[in-house]
Design a protein around this motif. Structure first.
Motif, PDB file in Angstrom:
ATOM      1  N   GLU A 303       0.804  -1.216   0.000  1.00 28.35           N
ATOM      2  CA  GLU A 303       0.000   0.000   0.000  1.00 28.35           C
ATOM      3  C   GLU A 303       0.840   1.270   0.000  1.00 28.35           C
ATOM      4  OE1 GLU A 303      -3.155   0.155  -0.417  1.00 28.35           O
ATOM      5  OE2 GLU A 303      -3.475  -2.001  -0.397  1.00 28.35           O
ATOM      6  N   VAL A 304       2.122   1.147   0.240  1.00 21.06           N
ATOM      7  CA  VAL A 304       2.968   2.338   0.309  1.00 21.06           C
ATOM      8  C   VAL A 304       4.203   2.109  -0.541  1.00 21.06           C
ATOM      9  CG1 VAL A 304       2.200   2.989   2.619  1.00 21.06           C
ATOM     10  CG2 VAL A 304       4.147   1.482   2.370  1.00 21.06           C
ATOM     11  N   TYR A 305       4.836   3.199  -0.912  1.00 24.98           N
ATOM     12  CA  TYR A 305       6.075   3.078  -1.648  1.00 24.98           C
ATOM     13  C   TYR A 305       7.142   2.451  -0.755  1.00 24.98           C
ATOM     14  CZ  TYR A 305       4.080   6.246  -5.103  1.00 24.98           C
ATOM     15  OH  TYR A 305       3.293   6.818  -6.053  1.00 24.98           O
ATOM     16  N   PRO A 306       7.926   1.556  -1.292  1.00 25.82           N
ATOM     17  CA  PRO A 306       8.985   0.965  -0.468  1.00 25.82           C
ATOM     18  C   PRO A 306      10.110   1.963  -0.250  1.00 25.82           C
ATOM     19  CG  PRO A 306       9.204   0.228  -2.726  1.00 25.82           C
ATOM     20  CD  PRO A 306       7.943   1.060  -2.674  1.00 25.82           C
ATOM     21  N   PRO A 307      10.878   1.802   0.813  1.00 30.75           N
ATOM     22  CA  PRO A 307      12.021   2.688   1.018  1.00 30.75           C
ATOM     23  C   PRO A 307      13.072   2.450  -0.056  1.00 30.75           C
ATOM     24  CG  PRO A 307      12.084   0.865   2.566  1.00 30.75           C
ATOM     25  CD  PRO A 307      10.769   0.781   1.851  1.00 30.75           C
ATOM     26  N   PRO A 308      13.951   3.405  -0.281  1.00 30.60           N
ATOM     27  CA  PRO A 308      15.011   3.201  -1.271  1.00 30.60           C
ATOM     28  C   PRO A 308      15.816   1.952  -0.940  1.00 30.60           C
ATOM     29  CG  PRO A 308      14.991   5.471  -0.492  1.00 30.60           C
ATOM     30  CD  PRO A 308      14.039   4.709   0.381  1.00 30.60           C
ATOM     31  N   VAL A 309      16.154   1.201  -1.962  1.00 34.84           N
ATOM     32  CA  VAL A 309      16.929  -0.018  -1.770  1.00 34.84           C
ATOM     33  C   VAL A 309      18.401   0.357  -1.637  1.00 34.84           C
ATOM     34  CG1 VAL A 309      17.599  -2.219  -2.768  1.00 34.84           C
ATOM     35  CG2 VAL A 309      15.254  -1.382  -3.047  1.00 34.84           C
ATOM     36  N   VAL A 310      18.969   0.053  -0.483  1.00 35.76           N
ATOM     37  CA  VAL A 310      20.384   0.324  -0.244  1.00 35.76           C
ATOM     38  C   VAL A 310      21.126  -1.012  -0.328  1.00 35.76           C
ATOM     39  CG1 VAL A 310      22.086   1.206   1.369  1.00 35.76           C
ATOM     40  CG2 VAL A 310      19.827   2.274   1.233  1.00 35.76           C
ATOM     41  N   VAL A 311      21.975  -1.122  -1.303  1.00 41.66           N
ATOM     42  CA  VAL A 311      22.711  -2.358  -1.517  1.00 41.66           C
ATOM     43  C   VAL A 311      23.995  -2.324  -0.695  1.00 41.66           C
ATOM     44  CG1 VAL A 311      23.822  -3.860  -3.189  1.00 41.66           C
ATOM     45  CG2 VAL A 311      21.745  -2.608  -3.820  1.00 41.66           C
ATOM     46  N   VAL A 312      24.123  -3.253   0.226  1.00 43.54           N
ATOM     47  CA  VAL A 312      25.303  -3.340   1.076  1.00 43.54           C
ATOM     48  C   VAL A 312      26.064  -4.610   0.700  1.00 43.54           C
ATOM     49  CG1 VAL A 312      26.153  -3.504   3.443  1.00 43.54           C
ATOM     50  CG2 VAL A 312      24.124  -2.120   2.941  1.00 43.54           C
ATOM     51  N   ASP A 313      27.336  -4.475   0.504  1.00 46.73           N
ATOM     52  CA  ASP A 313      28.176  -5.636   0.216  1.00 46.73           C
ATOM     53  C   ASP A 313      28.697  -6.189   1.537  1.00 46.73           C
ATOM     54  OD1 ASP A 313      29.853  -7.566  -0.693  1.00 46.73           O
ATOM     55  OD2 ASP A 313      31.254  -6.211  -1.719  1.00 46.73           O
ATOM     56  N   TYR A 314      28.112  -7.303   1.954  1.00 50.21           N
ATOM     57  CA  TYR A 314      28.505  -7.897   3.228  1.00 50.21           C
ATOM     58  C   TYR A 314      29.685  -8.853   3.077  1.00 50.21           C
ATOM     59  CZ  TYR A 314      24.224  -5.955   5.191  1.00 50.21           C
ATOM     60  OH  TYR A 314      23.247  -5.098   5.610  1.00 50.21           O
ATOM     61  N   GLY A 315      30.162  -9.005   1.854  1.00 46.82           N
ATOM     62  CA  GLY A 315      31.361  -9.804   1.645  1.00 46.82           C
ATOM     63  C   GLY A 315      31.126 -11.296   1.547  1.00 46.82           C
ATOM     64  N   VAL A 316      30.003 -11.786   2.084  1.00 46.05           N
ATOM     65  CA  VAL A 316      29.633 -13.195   1.997  1.00 46.05           C
ATOM     66  C   VAL A 316      28.229 -13.223   1.406  1.00 46.05           C
ATOM     67  CG1 VAL A 316      29.278 -15.367   3.235  1.00 46.05           C
ATOM     68  CG2 VAL A 316      31.018 -13.744   4.018  1.00 46.05           C
ATOM     69  N   THR A 317      28.091 -13.742   0.197  1.00 52.62           N
ATOM     70  CA  THR A 317      26.818 -13.662  -0.507  1.00 52.62           C
ATOM     71  C   THR A 317      26.345 -15.042  -0.926  1.00 52.62           C
ATOM     72  OG1 THR A 317      27.979 -13.279  -2.601  1.00 52.62           O
ATOM     73  CG2 THR A 317      27.272 -11.338  -1.369  1.00 52.62           C
ATOM     74  N   TYR A 318      25.039 -15.131  -1.140  1.00 54.85           N
ATOM     75  CA  TYR A 318      24.421 -16.366  -1.610  1.00 54.85           C
ATOM     76  C   TYR A 318      24.939 -16.684  -3.006  1.00 54.85           C
ATOM     77  CZ  TYR A 318      20.462 -19.634  -2.370  1.00 54.85           C
ATOM     78  OH  TYR A 318      19.669 -20.736  -2.597  1.00 54.85           O
ATOM     79  N   SER A 319      25.128 -17.959  -3.275  1.00 55.56           N
ATOM     80  CA  SER A 319      25.672 -18.401  -4.552  1.00 55.56           C
ATOM     81  C   SER A 319      24.916 -17.775  -5.718  1.00 55.56           C
ATOM     82  CB  SER A 319      25.578 -19.925  -4.657  1.00 55.56           C
ATOM     83  OG  SER A 319      25.883 -20.360  -5.954  1.00 55.56           O
ATOM     84  N   PRO A 320      25.624 -17.205  -6.712  1.00 47.71           N
ATOM     85  CA  PRO A 320      24.928 -16.591  -7.852  1.00 47.71           C
ATOM     86  C   PRO A 320      24.094 -17.592  -8.637  1.00 47.71           C
ATOM     87  CG  PRO A 320      27.292 -16.746  -8.268  1.00 47.71           C
ATOM     88  CD  PRO A 320      27.082 -17.085  -6.821  1.00 47.71           C
ATOM     89  N   ASN A 321      24.399 -18.881  -8.522  1.00 43.96           N
ATOM     90  CA  ASN A 321      23.617 -19.911  -9.193  1.00 43.96           C
ATOM     91  C   ASN A 321      22.615 -20.575  -8.262  1.00 43.96           C
ATOM     92  OD1 ASN A 321      25.110 -19.597 -11.631  1.00 43.96           O
ATOM     93  ND2 ASN A 321      26.761 -20.836 -10.767  1.00 43.96           N
TER      94      ASN A 321
END
Length: 576
Positions: A303-321
């Protein structure tokens, strides 16, 4: 007319056949398979008729119907404007409410009985209130025919729903009007949604509007199940009536019934006046035994606009595949993988939270470098953010914590950043690593929100990725909420596994389901000794039960004949 022909060749053919054309109605050849619409059905998607032999499968197709119903205004929004274009019109490129553009084009034959009109969207934001004003459009829509009968082709058409989710659409829809009745024949249309991940295909899926009600007939494809036949009955009350509340962003059906027919079963989707729905599955037995769900609520639009998406690089990420779709729990191997994901989290919960007291300590001075039991250092810095919240950063550089937790020679690396106060704070793990004294390395990245109220601690792992090198394991915990109470821990949220996708984890509200962990100081690692966890996939629902001797049981319900469920596993031991 073959739609696989080039644009110019199609127009030339129209010109030469003008004398043969009916000037009020034109018949078309179905779209050729050679047309590349840019959005195609999954190459591994099932093409056979779905069995429809359990309720969860029926529920998936009910959602697929609602998915189409929800987005019908998007499929048809530009139709009137597009068929009104004529070659003589001035058609400047239009600017929307963001930085994109809409380019229009029109051609016709000499008799002016046929048009070929095109709309080319380049990140165009339509300045209307439909789906709000910042939903970008990209791709093309091509219209051919006349006002009473025309074909719409969607070429890699995308609608970005104001950052809530993105739709990708490819295929052809034929629109006709007779005696004031509009009929939309989705001859072959593929629609994909990115978040949550959904994909459906509508083939010869006809929607006819008659006196405010809709009649449905055709096929819906689901990649995991295949296709079903969808229809409304001949009775007027079966026709679908939709709410018309201008104050609501999304109106659902309030009357009518849909028949969903599979190879082995037939389902019924019934709409209620309060915009809820019921489903019932008929497998040919006693109707009193039919599985059903009643008064279910459709997923609302934000029902409302979402907040701006802030992309943070945490250094450990889920597998791209790694898979991002809901997992199919079809066997005990898949279920055991998610049980192991739960245990990996439970085992390391003390590690995730060990530094919380120090990280939220409102000490004014920076903490000098601390020597551990090996050659590394731990240092802390403090700051105040724009919201006047304290921000404490712990920096680990080969630091070995001189405590008995995980023994004294488990080195730590990376950062933990704490924002807030001791009753409500966020922890961000930035390339954080714990080397478990040569047993294995654990890498952690992501964001955890911690709150305390009424002596309850709640940990919301909003998006945390955990990787272990030996044995190799990787899991992602999303909106994974753990609440500790006097009678045990309550779990709710998602666990992702790269090979399977995600499942929903939950404990029921009764106290007997809450997870109780052994508290034996003589043991280095204590496992649960009571409680029950529900593990729900797209197909199949598992139960993980904990025993007093720190073993566990696994059972899998495939939603159909209980005799076909795999044999349960009892008294299984965790890996230490």
């Amino acid at each position: 007319m073959k739609l696989s022909m080039s644009f110019g060749l199609l127009l030339a053919l129209m010109l030469t056949l003008t004398a043969c054309l009916d000037t009020t109605k034109t018949t078309f050849t179905p779209p050729s398979d050679e047309v590349d619409y840019g959005v195609t059905y999954s190459p591994t998607g099932r093409l056979t008729q779905a069995r429809l032999d359990h309720l969860e499968q029926l529920h998936d197709f009910a959602k697929a119907f609602e998915f189409h119903h929800r987005h019908q205004p998007i499929f048809t929004f530009w139709h009137q404007a597009a068929i009104s274009l004529r070659p003589a019109d001035e058609m400047p490129s239009l600017s929307g409410t963001c930085q994109g553009r809409l380019t229009q084009g029109s051609e016709a034959n000499e008799a002016q009985t046929q048009f070929i009109n095109s709309l080319a969207f380049e990140r165009y934001c339509n300045p209307t209130l439909l789906w709000n004003t910042h939903s970008e459009e990209s791709g093309r829509q091509v219209y051919s025919g006349n006002d009473d009968l025309f074909l719409v082709e969607y070429f890699d058409y995308q609608k970005d729903m104001n950052a809530f989710y993105k739709l990708s659409i490819g295929g052809a829809v034929r629109v006709s009007e007779e005696q004031g009745q509009l009929t939309y024949n989705y001859e072959d249309l593929v629609v994909k949604q990115d978040s949550p991940s959904n994909e459906y295909r509508y083939v010869d899926f006809k929607v006819t509007f008659d006196n405010g009600r809709a009649i449905y007939n055709g096929k819906i494809y689901h990649p995991a199940h295949g296709w079903v036949e969808v229809s409304t009955g001949a009775v007027l009350d079966d026709r679908v009536l939709t709410a018309e509340n201008p104050d609501q962003r999304l109106n659902h059906p309030i009357d009518g019934r849909i028949f969903i027919k599979g190879r082995d079963g037939e389902g019924f989707l019934t709409f209620n006046p309060d915009q809820t729905y019921n489903i019932e599955l008929d497998l040919g037995g006693n109707p009193l035994d039919n599985p059903k769900l009643e008064n279910k609520t459709w997923e609302p639009m934000p029902e409302v606009y979402p907040p701006p998406v802030v992309v943070v690089d945490y250094g450990v990420t889920y597998s791209p595949n790694g898979r991002l779709t809901q997992a199919q729990l079809n066997d005990m191997v898949a279920l055991r993988a998610f049980a192991r994901g739960f245990e990996l989290h439970h085992r390391h919960q003390p590690l995730f939270t060990f530094w919380h007291a120090e990280g939220t300590n409102p000490v004014a001075d920076d903490m000098a470098g601390l020597d551990g039991t090996c050659d590394g250092l731990l240092s802390r810095s403090q700051a105040i953010n724009d919201n006047q919240q304290g921000v404490n950063t712990l920096n680990f550089d080969n630091y070995c914590n001189p405590t008995l937790l995980w023994n004294t020679h488990s080195a730590e690396f990376g950062q933990q950043v704490f924002t807030g106060n001791e009753d409500l704070f966020v922890v961000e793990y930035l390339s954080y690593q714990k080397r478990m004294r040569a047993h294995y390395d654990l890498s952690v990245g992501g964001k955890l929100r911690v709150s305390r109220a009424d002596n309850r601690r709640t940990y919301n792992y909003e998006d945390v990725v955990v990787k272990r090198n030996m044995p190799p394991d990787e899991y992602r915990y999303e909106d994974f909420v753990v609440t500790f109470t006097d009678t045990g821990a309550i779990y709710n949220g998602k666990i992702y596994h790269p090979s399977y996708g995600w499942v929903e984890i939950s404990t029921t509200v009764d106290a007997g389901s809450r997870v109780v962990t052994a508290d034996d100081l003589e043991q280095r690692l204590n496992h649960p000794i009571a409680g029950r966890i529900k593990i729900k996939g797209r197909t199949g629902t598992g139960t993980l039960t904990f025993n007093p001797n720190q073993t566990y049981n696994l059972a899998l319900d495939l939603g159909g004949n209980a005799a076909l469920n795999p044999a349960p596993l009892n008294g299984e031991a965790w890996s230490d």
